[in-house]
Design an enzyme around this catalytic site. Sequence first.
Site, mmCIF file in Angstrom:
data_model
loop_
_atom_site.group_PDB
_atom_site.id
_atom_site.type_symbol
_atom_site.label_atom_id
_atom_site.label_comp_id
_atom_site.label_asym_id
_atom_site.label_seq_id
_atom_site.Cartn_x
_atom_site.Cartn_y
_atom_site.Cartn_z
ATOM 1 N N SER A 1 -7.768 1.828 -11.064
ATOM 2 C CA SER A 1 -8.043 0.804 -10.051
ATOM 3 C C SER A 1 -7.699 1.279 -8.641
ATOM 4 O O SER A 1 -8.309 0.830 -7.665
ATOM 5 C CB SER A 1 -7.257 -0.465 -10.372
ATOM 6 N N ASP B 1 0.502 -7.127 -4.769
ATOM 7 C CA ASP B 1 1.026 -7.075 -6.144
ATOM 8 C C ASP B 1 1.996 -5.927 -6.375
ATOM 9 O O ASP B 1 2.464 -5.720 -7.501
ATOM 10 C CB ASP B 1 -0.132 -6.971 -7.141
ATOM 11 N N HIS C 1 -1.243 -2.115 -5.710
ATOM 12 C CA HIS C 1 -2.431 -1.762 -4.939
ATOM 13 C C HIS C 1 -2.133 -1.826 -3.442
ATOM 14 O O HIS C 1 -1.420 -2.710 -2.974
ATOM 15 C CB HIS C 1 -3.588 -2.697 -5.299
#
Length: 796
Positions: A94, A270, A273
Site C-alpha cells: 500500500s 494511521d 501511511h
Amino acid sequence: MAVLAYSLGKREINHYFSIKNAKLLSVLAVLVLTAVHSASRYYGGRDTCDWLLSSGRFLGDSVWQPYGCMMHKYKSIEAKTCLNNKRIAFIGDSRIRQLFYSFIKIINPDIREDGNKHENIPFTDRESLLNVDFLWYAEVNNSMKEQVTAWTERPATKPDVIVIGAATWSIKLHSGSSETLLQYKANLTSIAGPLEKLTEHSEVYWVLQDPVYEEILSENRKMITNEQIDLYNAAAVSALNNSKRNARGRVKFLEASRHAAMETITLSLDGLHLPESTRNVGAMVLMNSICNKILKPIDGSCCQNVPSLSVLQKLASGLFLVAGVCLLVLHALGYSRHTKSKPVSDVESGEEKKPLTAAVPLNLKAATQSVCKMGLIMLYFYLCDRADIFMKEQKFYTHSTFFIPLIYIFVLGIFYSENSKETKLLNREQTDEWKGWMQLVILIYHISGASAFIPVYMHIRVLVAAYLFQTGYGHFSFFWLKGDFGLYRVCQVLFRLNFLVVVLCLVMDRPYQFYYFVPLVTFWFVVIYAIMAMWPQILQMQANGSGFWHLALLLKLLSLLIFICSFAYSQGFFESIFSTWPISKLFELQGSIHEWWFRWKLDRFAVINGMLFAFIYLALQKCQILSEGKGEPLFSNRISNCLILISVFSFITYSVWASSCKNKTECNEMHPYISVVQILSFVLIRNIPGYARSLYSSFFAWFGKISLELFICQYHIWLAADTKGILVLIPGYPSLNIIISTFIFVCVAHEISQITNDLAQVAIPKDSTALMKRLLAAGVFLGLVLVLSVNGQAGY
C-alpha cells in the site's frame, strides 16, 4: 567622545581591511574550496543522483531540498514530454500504491485514488502513450520473483522504469520474527539477479521503508516498529548491494522519502501511511531522477551531466589560451608593465569622474595581463555554474531571509556615513549611494527568492525603474551640458556596459538577452544619444539665449514619447522590428522576443521621466531658483516643507498600493505609469533638506561604483543555475556559505570593474583612425559570434 570613537573605529577597520587584501583572501578561498570540492567529488564516489535519492531536508511548506543539488518541480506537460511512449511499473504494497498515485498525479493532477486496494491498478495517458501500472505484491516472495524474472525472459514486455519495495506486510503477518527477516533477505538475494539484469536497459529503484508513528498504529500493526523497519532496510541494502552480479549497486535506492517521512510521520492518519505532502516528495524525487537527464531543466541540477562545450565556449577558451601564451612570450622578451591609474566611469548615469593623475596608456603586456586575469575569473564562473564541482540549492522565501539582511546592510550604510563633497541635487556621491543600496536590496531579493512575495516584488520593480531613471537623467545631463556626441564617448559607454556580458555570453553559452538589464540600458543609451544628437542638436549654452530652443527640446522629448507609445501599444510593430536578423539574435531568448517585450514595456517611461526631470532641474538651476549651498534647503522653508509633506504622502501611498497587490499581471500594467511617483518622492525627500544633501553613505557608494558588475556577476557566482538557485561553497552551513560566497562574489565584481576600465583604454583609442579599425575588427568578431551562436541558442 562617541563621535571620536566612531571615527577611530572606521579608520581601524579600513586600515586592516583593504580591497587588495580582500582579493588575495578571496583567491586563496577559491583555490582551497575548488580543491576540496574536486577531491570530494573524485574520492567520495557519489554524484548528484545519489544525493537526490538518498538525502535532503525540508525548507518549509513541504518544499524538499536534496543535499547539494536542485530539484525541479515538474508540471504535467513536462512529465508527459519526458515519459512519452514509456512503460513504468510500481510493485509492492500500500505504501508503493501511495507513491504510484502521487507519481501519476504529476502527469494528470485530476486523477482520483479510487482503485481497489489489493489489486493491480493500470494508468494510461493516451496523449503521451504512457503506461504506468501498479502491481500488488505485498511481500518479497516467489510471486514477486516470478514477475521480475518474466520481464527478463520477455524483454518486449519489460518496463522502462521499475519502482519496487515491500516489508511491512512481512513484519505484520509474522509478528516481526527473526526467521522472517532472514527469509526476507534470502528472497531479496534471489531477486537481486533478475533486478540486476533489468538495470541493463531499465531504471530500477528499490524503495526503502519509511518510518511509522508507533503511538497511533492499530493493534494489528503494533508489531511494525521503527526498529523492525531499520532491520528490514539494512537487509535490503545488504542483499541488493552484495549480490555478485550487482557488486556496484546498480539498483538505485530511493531513500529521500524516508528522510522526509522522519520529519512528518507524526501527521500520518494511521501511523503507517505517509501524509500526502511527504509522499509527493518521493514522487517528485523519482520524476527528477528519471527526467532531468532528458529534459535538462535549468533549475534541476540533480542527475544532470556536465554539458559538452559549445562552439562559442571553445572559441572563448581558445582566445584566453592565446592571451596566456602571449603573456608568457612578452614576459620572456622582457616587456615591463607601466603603472597606471584607473579612471572611474559611471556608465549607467553618464557621469564621468576624472582620475587624480593622468592615465598612462596600457602597454601590450599590461593589456594581455588584464585579459589573462579575465580568463581566470571566467574559469571560476564556469566551475561555479557549468562544471559539476560546486553544489547548488534552490531558493526558499521567508520574510526573515529578506528583511533581516536588509536591516544589516542599512545599519552598515548608516555606520559609514560621510560628509558629501558636493551639495548639488543628485550629485555623484549621492547617485553612487543610491545605486549602491538599490543594488544590495536587489541582490538580497534575488538570493532570498522574494519574487514570490508580491509586495516586495513591486517595490523591487521600482528600483529597476529607478536605475533607468538615472540612465535618462545622467546621459541627458551630459549631452545637454557638454554636447559631446563624438564616437569616442559613445564607444566608451557601450564597451563598459557590454564587455562583461559579451564575455559571459561566450563563456557561459547564453544569449545576450539573458542578461536583460544590459540590453535594456544599452538600448536606452542609444535612444538617448539619437534623440540628443539628431538635428537640430540643442545644448544648454545655445538654449540660454532663447526660449525657442527649450521648446524645440521639449518637442524632441515629445517625439520620444510618441516613439515609446507606438512600440508599447503595438506588439506587432515591436516584434516586426526586433525579430529581424541580426537584431533578433541580440534580443531573442529561446527563439522568442517575448522576454524583451516584457522587460522593455515594464519600465518604458522611466528613461524619459529621468530626462524630463533633468531638463527641469537644470533649467531651475540655471535660473538660480534652487538653493544648493551646504545645509540649505532647495527652496524656501514653506515650499520645502510643503513638497516634503507631499512627497512623504505620495511615497507611503504608493507603498500601500504595492503592498495590497494580489496579482502580478494587473499590478505590472499599472507600474509604468505610477512608479515615477515613488522615484520622484524619494529624490525630493533625499535632496530638499540641506542636511540630507550634505551626507552620504560611503558604504553604499562603494557598491554603487560596481553596481553593474554586481548585477551581472550574481547570475553565476553567487546565485547558481542561471539565477534559479544558490551556489553552495560550504555545504551544511547556510549562513557561513552566504558569507564566504558573498565575499568572493564582491571581490570578483570589483576586479572585473577594474579590468573593464583598463581594457577600455586599449579597445577604445582616442585616435579616430585607430578607433575605426577597432570598430571594424569588433564588427567582424561579433558577426562571427552571431553566426556561431545559432547552434548554441538552439540548444538553450
